[in-house]
Scaffold this motif. Structure first.
Motif, PDB file in Angstrom:
ATOM      1  N   GLN A 409       0.831  -1.215   0.000  1.00 49.72           N
ATOM      2  CA  GLN A 409       0.000   0.000   0.000  1.00 49.72           C
ATOM      3  C   GLN A 409       0.865   1.264   0.000  1.00 49.72           C
ATOM      4  O   GLN A 409       0.533   2.265  -0.633  1.00 49.72           O
ATOM      5  CB  GLN A 409      -0.925  -0.026   1.220  1.00 49.72           C
ATOM      6  N   PRO A 412       3.559   2.437  -3.850  1.00 49.66           N
ATOM      7  CA  PRO A 412       3.284   3.381  -4.946  1.00 49.66           C
ATOM      8  C   PRO A 412       3.346   4.842  -4.490  1.00 49.66           C
ATOM      9  O   PRO A 412       3.702   5.725  -5.286  1.00 49.66           O
ATOM     10  CB  PRO A 412       1.879   2.993  -5.407  1.00 49.66           C
ATOM     11  N   GLY A 415       7.056   5.502  -4.345  1.00 45.85           N
ATOM     12  CA  GLY A 415       7.611   5.481  -5.688  1.00 45.85           C
ATOM     13  C   GLY A 415       7.277   6.733  -6.470  1.00 45.85           C
ATOM     14  O   GLY A 415       8.121   7.277  -7.188  1.00 45.85           O
ATOM     15  N   THR A 416       6.051   7.200  -6.351  1.00 54.04           N
ATOM     16  CA  THR A 416       5.637   8.407  -7.081  1.00 54.04           C
ATOM     17  C   THR A 416       6.427   9.623  -6.610  1.00 54.04           C
ATOM     18  O   THR A 416       6.880  10.446  -7.423  1.00 54.04           O
ATOM     19  CB  THR A 416       4.131   8.644  -6.876  1.00 54.04           C
ATOM     20  N   ASP A 419      10.023   9.338  -7.870  1.00 50.89           N
ATOM     21  CA  ASP A 419      10.106   9.728  -9.283  1.00 50.89           C
ATOM     22  C   ASP A 419      10.186  11.241  -9.429  1.00 50.89           C
ATOM     23  O   ASP A 419      10.966  11.767 -10.231  1.00 50.89           O
ATOM     24  CB  ASP A 419       8.888   9.204 -10.046  1.00 50.89           C
ATOM     25  N   ALA A 427      12.739   4.730  -5.924  1.00 53.30           N
ATOM     26  CA  ALA A 427      11.479   4.295  -6.513  1.00 53.30           C
ATOM     27  C   ALA A 427      11.459   2.776  -6.734  1.00 53.30           C
ATOM     28  O   ALA A 427      10.478   2.094  -6.420  1.00 53.30           O
ATOM     29  CB  ALA A 427      11.235   5.027  -7.826  1.00 53.30           C
ATOM     30  N   ARG A 431       8.978   0.002  -5.011  1.00 52.60           N
ATOM     31  CA  ARG A 431       8.003  -0.704  -5.849  1.00 52.60           C
ATOM     32  C   ARG A 431       8.205  -2.205  -5.841  1.00 52.60           C
ATOM     33  O   ARG A 431       7.284  -2.975  -6.120  1.00 52.60           O
ATOM     34  CB  ARG A 431       8.038  -0.144  -7.261  1.00 52.60           C
ATOM     35  N   GLU A 434       5.789  -4.065  -3.833  1.00 56.61           N
ATOM     36  CA  GLU A 434       4.428  -4.317  -4.289  1.00 56.61           C
ATOM     37  C   GLU A 434       4.248  -5.766  -4.725  1.00 56.61           C
ATOM     38  O   GLU A 434       3.127  -6.247  -4.856  1.00 56.61           O
ATOM     39  CB  GLU A 434       4.098  -3.395  -5.469  1.00 56.61           C
TER      40      GLU A 434
END
Length: 436
Positions: A409, A412, A415-416, A419, A427, A431, A434
């Motif tokens: 959860q 992301p 990671g966003t 980025d 990132a 990720r 996940e």
């Protein structure tokens, strides 16, 4: 003494008061470049030569021969012998003060916690004590056993594993009261060294003096500058300025009591600051009139007179509400509420190192035995700083434990943001979690 000190009179109801008050409070000394350079050289010397540098500086500055070439250490047996030599009444007073400081310190520690989110992630804070603390205690012109207690006892209450102390002994004179206080406070090791060289030794370590995690305790300009320069290598309590008191009075406390409360700060040194704030001009006059007779009884009259003339002030205000506003601007180290109903003013006080409530709570009791620490923020630092306490010898570690579901959860989100910051390894690292 030739003549009584002329304390500055200010009126908060008049134009220009704010500027006048700021001039009175503008007491942070310019950083002395000569002191800075001397201290930097001493620190570099101790780092490079260790014990040899400590011995050489101790010979030169404290006039100790150190004939065996060893850093002078005061053993536990000598501390206990000093405890036996001091008068019984003094020992009882030191023991009572220690017990009160310890009782208060034990109430203060930081408390860890944990909490969880709906995805099974656990977050929290873990509290742990420092491994080793270093205490600097001034020596020479005056002895301060209270400083030993106020610095060592909270460290012990925090669970610090080892407490070491440095105290200069000029000409080889060792103060029994200071050594007795070290025994009562359970200081582990005591070194008869002082000045910037002692601070450097505690910060970097030598063959004899162990490096510490934090250095606390007052000292002269060289000690203060040394603490400033080693900060980052070790923690410090503060770079403290001269002592100060602000007294808010409503006229219900005898003027003579107020005079001696002002003197209690002024006698520390010529740079100390004593300020009285009151709505009643006649009361301010009465306090001023009582100063000469009290000064004649003072054992430190020259110092008191110089401090009151240079840094002292009698300030008239419109009412007690304005007195509180003035005090908040001063942000004093010590604040006495010498009024009939001090609790009525307490909620309005935002900035003060320690607050003393009512006629029967002089600051002097806080210096020695009330319980709360007497190491306090000076020079308006009470706007953002707090008294020395158990929490100063503890540290917090964040605790994070992600469940597989929780990591998936969070990944992301991390990671966003990674980025956006252009950190692709961050990132990718996130990720990958996940993939449950």
């Amino acid at each position: 003494m030739s003549g009584a000190p002329q304390m500055q009179r200010l009126d908060a109801r008049e134009a220009g008061f704010d500027a006048a008050l700021d001039r009175l409070l503008d007491r942070l000394p310019a950083r002395d470049e000569e002191v800075r350079l001397i201290v930097a050289d001493i620190i570099a010397d101790v780092r490079a030569q260790g014990d040899q540098a400590l011995v050489e500086h101790t010979r030169r500055l404290d006039r100790l021969p150190c004939d065996d070439g060893a850093v002078p250490e005061i053993g536990r047996a000598e501390l206990l012998a000093a405890l036996e030599r001091i008068p019984p009444a003094l020992r009882q007073a030191l023991e009572a003060a220690r017990d009160r400081v310890r009782e208060h310190a034990l109430q203060q520690g930081l408390v860890g916690f944990e909490h969880s989110d709906t995805h099974g992630n656990r977050m929290g804070v873990r509290i742990s004590p420092l491994d080793r603390a270093g205490i600097y205690v001034p020596g020479g012109r005056a002895a301060y056993p209270s400083s030993v207690l106020m610095n060592a006892v909270p460290a012990r209450a925090a669970g610090v594993a080892e407490v070491i102390m440095c105290v200069p002994t000029p000409d080889g004179v060792r103060n029994d009261t200071v050594l007795a206080a070290a025994a009562l406070a359970e200081v582990d090791r005591v070194f008869a060294i002082g000045g910037a060289q002692a601070v450097a030794a505690m910060a970097y370590g030598t063959e004899t003096v162990p490096a510490v995690d934090k250095i606390v305790g007052p000292g002269n300009a060289f000690v203060a500058e040394a603490k400033r320069q080693v900060f980052g290598r070790v923690g410090i309590d503060s770079v403290a300025g001269p002592s100060e008191v602000c007294i808010i009075a409503d006229g219900t406390v005898p003027p003579e009591w107020i005079v001696w409360d002002l003197f209690a700060q002024a006698e520390h040194d010529e740079e100390a600051q004593s300020i009285l704030v009151a709505p009643d001009a006649d009361y301010l006059d009465a306090v001023a009139a009582a100063i000469p007779a009290a000064l004649a009884e003072s054992g430190r009259a020259e110092i008191v007179a110089t401090a009151l003339s240079a840094r002292g002030a009698l300030i008239q205000v419109r009412d007690l509400a304005q007195a509180v506003a003035v005090s908040n601007h001063i942000a004093p180290e010590h604040l006495e509420l010498a009024v009939a109903d001090p609790d009525a003013l307490l909620d309005g006080i935002r900035h003060a190192g320690a607050i003393f409530l009512g006629a029967h709570t002089p600051e002097a009791l806080g210096d020695y035995c009330a319980g709360p620490n007497h190491v306090l923020p000076t020079s308006r630092a009470a706007r953002y700083a707090s008294p020395l306490g158990t929490y100063e010898f503890q540290k917090r570690s964040s605790i994070i434990a992600c469940s597989p579901e929780g990591a998936a959860q969070l990944a992301p989100i991390a990671g966003t943001i990674a980025d956006a910051e252009g950190l692709d390894a961050h990132a990718r690292s996130a990720r990958l979690r996940e993939q449950r």
